[in-house]
Motif scaffolding. Structure first.
Motif, PDB file in Angstrom:
ATOM      1  N   HIS A 427      10.509 -17.134  63.162  1.00  0.00           N
ATOM      2  CA  HIS A 427       9.782 -15.896  63.419  1.00  0.00           C
ATOM      3  C   HIS A 427      10.810 -14.835  63.750  1.00  0.00           C
ATOM      4  O   HIS A 427      12.007 -15.116  63.925  1.00  0.00           O
ATOM      5  N   ASP A 428      10.390 -13.600  63.845  1.00  0.00           N
ATOM      6  CA  ASP A 428      11.309 -12.495  64.130  1.00  0.00           C
ATOM      7  C   ASP A 428      11.071 -11.865  65.502  1.00  0.00           C
ATOM      8  O   ASP A 428      11.618 -10.800  65.803  1.00  0.00           O
ATOM      9  N   TYR A 430      11.649 -10.847  68.992  1.00  0.00           N
ATOM     10  CA  TYR A 430      12.906 -10.756  69.739  1.00  0.00           C
ATOM     11  C   TYR A 430      12.707  -9.896  70.984  1.00  0.00           C
ATOM     12  O   TYR A 430      12.259  -8.753  70.904  1.00  0.00           O
ATOM     13  N   THR A 441       9.656  -7.229  66.436  1.00  0.00           N
ATOM     14  CA  THR A 441       9.117  -8.335  65.654  1.00  0.00           C
ATOM     15  C   THR A 441       8.798  -7.848  64.251  1.00  0.00           C
ATOM     16  O   THR A 441       9.037  -6.689  63.909  1.00  0.00           O
ATOM     17  N   SER A 442       8.234  -8.733  63.429  1.00  0.00           N
ATOM     18  CA  SER A 442       7.884  -8.400  62.050  1.00  0.00           C
ATOM     19  C   SER A 442       6.393  -8.569  61.827  1.00  0.00           C
ATOM     20  O   SER A 442       5.760  -9.460  62.403  1.00  0.00           O
ATOM     21  N   THR A 452       9.219  -4.098  60.024  1.00  0.00           N
ATOM     22  CA  THR A 452       9.587  -4.257  61.427  1.00  0.00           C
ATOM     23  C   THR A 452       8.697  -3.397  62.318  1.00  0.00           C
ATOM     24  O   THR A 452       8.358  -2.265  61.984  1.00  0.00           O
ATOM     25  N   HIS A 485      16.406  -7.296  60.275  1.00  0.00           N
ATOM     26  CA  HIS A 485      16.376  -8.699  59.889  1.00  0.00           C
ATOM     27  C   HIS A 485      16.392  -9.598  61.119  1.00  0.00           C
ATOM     28  O   HIS A 485      17.121  -9.351  62.081  1.00  0.00           O
ATOM     29  N   GLY A 486      15.583 -10.660  61.047  1.00  0.00           N
ATOM     30  CA  GLY A 486      15.529 -11.641  62.120  1.00  0.00           C
ATOM     31  C   GLY A 486      15.696 -13.044  61.583  1.00  0.00           C
ATOM     32  O   GLY A 486      16.290 -13.275  60.526  1.00  0.00           O
ATOM     33  N   MET A 487      15.138 -13.999  62.317  1.00  0.00           N
ATOM     34  CA  MET A 487      15.291 -15.409  61.957  1.00  0.00           C
ATOM     35  C   MET A 487      14.736 -15.724  60.576  1.00  0.00           C
ATOM     36  O   MET A 487      15.301 -16.516  59.831  1.00  0.00           O
ATOM     37  N   TYR A 488      13.617 -15.107  60.230  1.00  0.00           N
ATOM     38  CA  TYR A 488      13.022 -15.383  58.919  1.00  0.00           C
ATOM     39  C   TYR A 488      13.952 -14.964  57.793  1.00  0.00           C
ATOM     40  O   TYR A 488      14.061 -15.642  56.769  1.00  0.00           O
ATOM     41  N   SER A 489      14.658 -13.858  57.966  1.00  0.00           N
ATOM     42  CA  SER A 489      15.611 -13.419  56.951  1.00  0.00           C
ATOM     43  C   SER A 489      16.726 -14.436  56.769  1.00  0.00           C
ATOM     44  O   SER A 489      17.131 -14.738  55.640  1.00  0.00           O
ATOM     45  N   LEU A 498      21.346 -12.370  63.651  1.00  0.00           N
ATOM     46  CA  LEU A 498      20.213 -12.021  64.499  1.00  0.00           C
ATOM     47  C   LEU A 498      20.566 -10.811  65.366  1.00  0.00           C
ATOM     48  O   LEU A 498      21.734 -10.560  65.649  1.00  0.00           O
TER      49      LEU A 498
END
Length: 903
Positions: A427-428, A430, A441-442, A452, A485-489, A498
């Protein structure tokens, strides 16, 4: 801090068979791991995961990192660069070491102190996940010089070795305490940062991570492969097994999860703490199958429900406090657990329960009941408020993000279509550490593109991030926002890191992002915010590794476009000016940019691996040697956090967030100095006068338009909310407002509420309060017999099917992979069309299905639940919803079918 619930293994009978034939795909997915993984204070590298690069390519690309100074460049940056070049004259700020006689491909290092450069480094080699050889080193200068402890510890290939995974662990409450876990029945402990180690022979092999006690550093808990629980009260020198048995059959039970009690911050959490230094919470159930080759790949259990128990004397005795629990956790003042709602349902329709008194009384959380292939996930707990994600139906890849009221019982919708795919912890979401109340988040659009969202007020309102000034957008005719961009990216293979922020660096956030209508596949740039996410600037073009040092006064970065970089970039003004420093002439596979946790130090380590010689190399850059001036008072300036909030009100309210306004002293942009490791951030806190903005609308009320007034929803048909307290049903009569959890405002606006004791026991209304029922033990015993028969049947049938499975591995594997990817959560190759409304009417109706006020529990799954639907707010308006059809009991933190097989 997402905490996702473990999945039920019994969704379909067929998947027991399918699990057998996907062994090949599981092994394939585990061959390659991330080359660089950080877990708190332990860093892991794996040279086998690094590609081989050609030296000629590196040299040809070197000009990419050379700064070309032009006439129109910022004069401040030019002056800084000249000062740095002059400071370098006659100084050496880089030291390096190439490991000799050491070619093991995996490495783990742990900080064994604070601000002293002490490291414990373990290198390992392994076959099929089992360590075959290991070496242990200690360094007092960030790895430049090493003391080999291998022989001193008695480590020998194939006999005494340290595990590759979880082999190095550091005590979270004492950085001097280091634990080396052996590949067998032994471990090594140190209390002095690795100067001395004690070897302890164990009666069991460790499996996983140690569980540390926040009250007493010497208290440890460990589980073995059979899920037996062991406790040590002398820092691991001796261990005692805690016997956990079924009270009816006296059969030994397996422990699924165990945690110590928690320490509470009285100012934040409030109330008294029911936990002491000997409080333990754990879930237990039937012992797993005997270890075998087949067991490594198959779990034949029809359910994964457990009994939640609590011990107040270090495990000597314990009491059961909740049955049919799928998962649980203890954070802040909350103990929460997901529970199978129907006692006769082996497949796991579940609800969520919460306790604020250490498990004496559990109350049902007012969130939708969900089916087995969906999940709950606690994203964060802040100031007595919980962020909770609830998965949507049918593997959509998104769900609804809720925020709780003070007691964690009543929830309000915070964000719909919140991105959270169904496999793993991807998930994103943060939490920005450097700014109170800020989260990133996303969210998914109707076309499954991703964008975002950010909140500055702890989930009260989410919005897109405005486009940074001067940054181009691919399609100016469409919405242009900052997309982070987060974990999903990373999971999708995007060349990004991250987001990072540190509590010690107020307001500072570094992210990989670009400006577009939605997230793109193209390589991102580095953007920086110095005011907690309100404004952003493009700081570095292209993808980079980055870290925060010196309490935010120093930033470092290394290009990710070059697999063998030779230049370190640094900034002393929060990313406005960057300067290049060539730290090596050697060609090596870069593995990681490592700094001491919490961003206080001014020393950075750059690790790499020489492919030809198979040797590890570390370059240590110490900026204290070149930037030797300590920051003084005139290097700082006052800065008000959240100054963009409440600008239209009275001046005294500007910057107020949750009843507090804060002013910090921060470095001026043009300062050329170091804060120093022991620097303490100076700030001033003032309590704000309460206004309506410090209150959210209560159940059944809403704020029309831009008004601050909460008014009764005219179409709302549900009764006032009934909340059980102290064993009785009490009816809360409200004027429409409730104070936001964690809000510290004083005086001013204060709506009145009164509580009328109706003198009715809560269970009369359907277990609003859940207390342990001894009759559940008999039900569990009866269900256990039936499940045993089911398990035996599954084993026999699976054995018969095994031969056929081996003949169809290829086709079944293809089927599974296709099944997993039936929903495509995609990035835009180009900008998508104009975004539609986030939810159409059908989706909105599904989202608004419900939060029950009171629920009657029935033994029959076919009985319709007596559920009162809690309305959801959409664009500030409470939508009237009807009673949901086929409403089933509750679900869990993550609980998906087959998607979690993805690597």
């Amino acid at each position: 801090m997402a905490n996702k619930e473990g999945k039920l293994t019994s969704k379909y009978f067929l998947f027991s068979f399918l699990t057998i034939v996907t062994v090949c795909s599981i092994v394939e997915g585990n061959i390659r791991q991330l080359s660089f993984h950080t877990s708190k204070s332990v860093v892991q590298f794996n040279a086998n995961d690094l590609p081989v690069f050609v030296e000629q390519k590196i040299e040809n690309d070197h000009k990419l990192y050379k700064r070309e100074l032009t006439e129109d460049q910022d004069p401040v940056c030019l002056a800084q660069n000249s000062k740095f070049v002059k400071s370098l004259e006659g100084k050496t700020i880089t030291r390096n070491l190439t490991f000799t006689n050491e070619t093991k491909p995996a490495m783990a290092l742990a900080w064994a102190g604070e601000n002293d450069g002490v490291l414990i480094i373990v290198t390992t080699d392994s076959i099929l996940g089992t360590t075959t050889e290991s070496s242990v080193f200690r360094s007092e200068d960030y790895g430049v010089t090493l003391t080999n402890l291998t022989d001193k510890l008695g480590l020998k290939p194939g006999k005494y070795v340290i595990k590759k995974h979880n082999g190095v662990q550091r005590h979270p409450y004492n950085s001097k305490k280091i634990y080396l876990i052996g590949e067998g029945n032994y471990m090594y402990t140190s209390i002095d940062g690795g100067l001395n180690f004690a070897q302890n022979t164990l009666s069991f092999p460790f499996d996983g991570e140690l569980v540390f006690n926040p009250f007493n550093e010497d208290y440890l808990i460990a589980l073995n492969a059979k899920k037996n629980m062991f406790i040590s009260k002398n820092n691991g020198n001796s261990w005692q097994q805690l016997e956990i048995k079924d009270k009816a059959t006296h059969v030994e039970q397996a422990v699924d999860k165990v945690i110590w009690g928690v320490k509470l911050d009285e100012d934040v959490d409030g109330g008294s703490n029911p936990d002491t230094n000997e409080t333990i919470y754990f879930t237990y159930g039937a012992q797993p199958m005997a270890d075998s080759f087949l067991k490594q790949f198959i779990d034949f259990s029809f359910t994964t429900d457990y009994t939640l128990a609590k011990s107040t004397d270090g495990g000597a005795t314990y009491i059961d406090i909740l049955r049919n629990v799928v998962s649980f956790d203890r954070q802040g003042k909350f103990l929460y657990a997901s529970q199978i709602k129907s006692k006769t349902d082996a497949y796991g329709w579940r609800h969520l329960l919460i306790s604020t008194d250490g498990g004496t009384v559990f109350k049902e959380v007012q969130l939708p009941t969900i089916e087995p292939d969906r999940f709950f996930s606690v994203m964060d707990i802040e100031e007595n408020m919980i962020f909770m994600h609830v998965d949507n139906k049918e593997d959509t890849g998104h769900g609804t993000l809720y925020t709780s009221a003070n007691q964690g019982i009543v929830y309000s919708i915070s964000l719909t279509r919140h991105l959270f795919p169904n496999y793993g912890e991807i998930h994103d979401f943060y939490k920005v550490k450097s700014m109170r109340g800020v989260y990133i988040t996303s969210q998914m659009s109707d076309d499954d593109s991703i964008h975002t969202m950010i909140t500055y007020d702890q989930g009260g309102k989410w919005q897109k991030i405005p486009r940074p000034v001067g940054v181009p957008c691919k399609d100016e005719s469409k919405g242009c926002y900052l997309q982070i961009h987060g974990m999903y990216s990373l999971k999708r293979g995007i060349n990004a890191n991250l987001p990072i922020s540190e509590k010690t660096a107020t307001g500072l956030i570094l992210v990989h992002a670009h400006v577009a209508e939605s997230l793109q596949k193209t390589e991102p740039d580095v953007f920086i915010s110095r005011d907690g996410g309100y404004t952003w600037n493009l700081s570095l073009p292209g993808a980079h590794h980055y870290q925060i040092l010196d309490h935010g006064g120093l930033l470092v970065a290394v290009s990710k476009s070059d697999p063998s970089p030779k230049v370190l970039r640094f900034s002393l003004d929060e990313g406005r000016c960057w300067h290049d420093y060539k730290f090596t002439d050697q060609v090596l596979n870069f593995t990681g940019l490592v700094t001491e946790p919490e961003g206080k130090s001014a020393v950075v380590m750059l690790w790499g691996y020489v492919q030809e010689t198979k040797k590890w190399v570390v370059n240590v850059v110490d900026f204290e040697k070149v930037i030797d001036r300590k920051c003084e008072d005139n290097d700082y300036e006052p800065w008000k956090a959240h100054s963009a909030l409440r600008v239209k009100g009275i001046p005294e309210d500007q910057g107020c967030l949750l009843g507090i306004k804060e002013t910090f002293l921060r470095l001026k942009k043009d300062s050329w100095c170091l804060n120093g490791y022991i620097h303490e951030q100076k700030s001033k806190r003032e309590f704000c006068t309460c206004t309506r903005e410090d209150y959210e609308c209560d159940y059944g009320y809403f704020r029309p338009g831009s008004s601050d007034n909460c008014v009764k929803e005219p179409d709302f048909q549900g009764p006032e909310i009934d909340i059980c307290m102290h064993g009785h049903d009490e009816k809360l009569v409200s004027e429409g407002y409730r104070k936001i959890p964690g809000d510290k405002c004083k005086n001013g606006f204060k709506p009145t509420s009164k509580i009328i004791d109706l003198n009715k026991v809560c269970d009369e209304y359907g277990n609003s309060i859940v207390q342990f029922d001894e009759q559940q033990e008999q039900v569990a015993s009866q269900n256990g017999f039936g499940r045993g028969i089911k398990i035996l049947a599954i084993i026999i049938v699976s054995a018969v099917l095994l031969l056929a499975a081996t003949m169809g591995v290829y086709f079944v594997r293809k089927f599974i992979l296709l099944r997993r990817h039936k929903t495509e959560y995609r990035y835009s190759l180009l900008n998508q069309g104009e975004q539609q409304n986030l939810m159409d009417d059908d989706d909105e109706e599904e989202e608004n299905k419900a939060v029950s006020s009171t629920v009657r529990y029935e033994d029959s799954d076919d009985e319709e639940l007596n559920t009162t639907v809690r309305p959801a707010k959409q664009n500030g308006v409470v939508k009237k919803t009807s009673k949901p059809k086929d409403t089933n009991p509750f679900g869990s933190y993550h609980d998906d079918s087959d998607d979690d097989m993805l690597s």
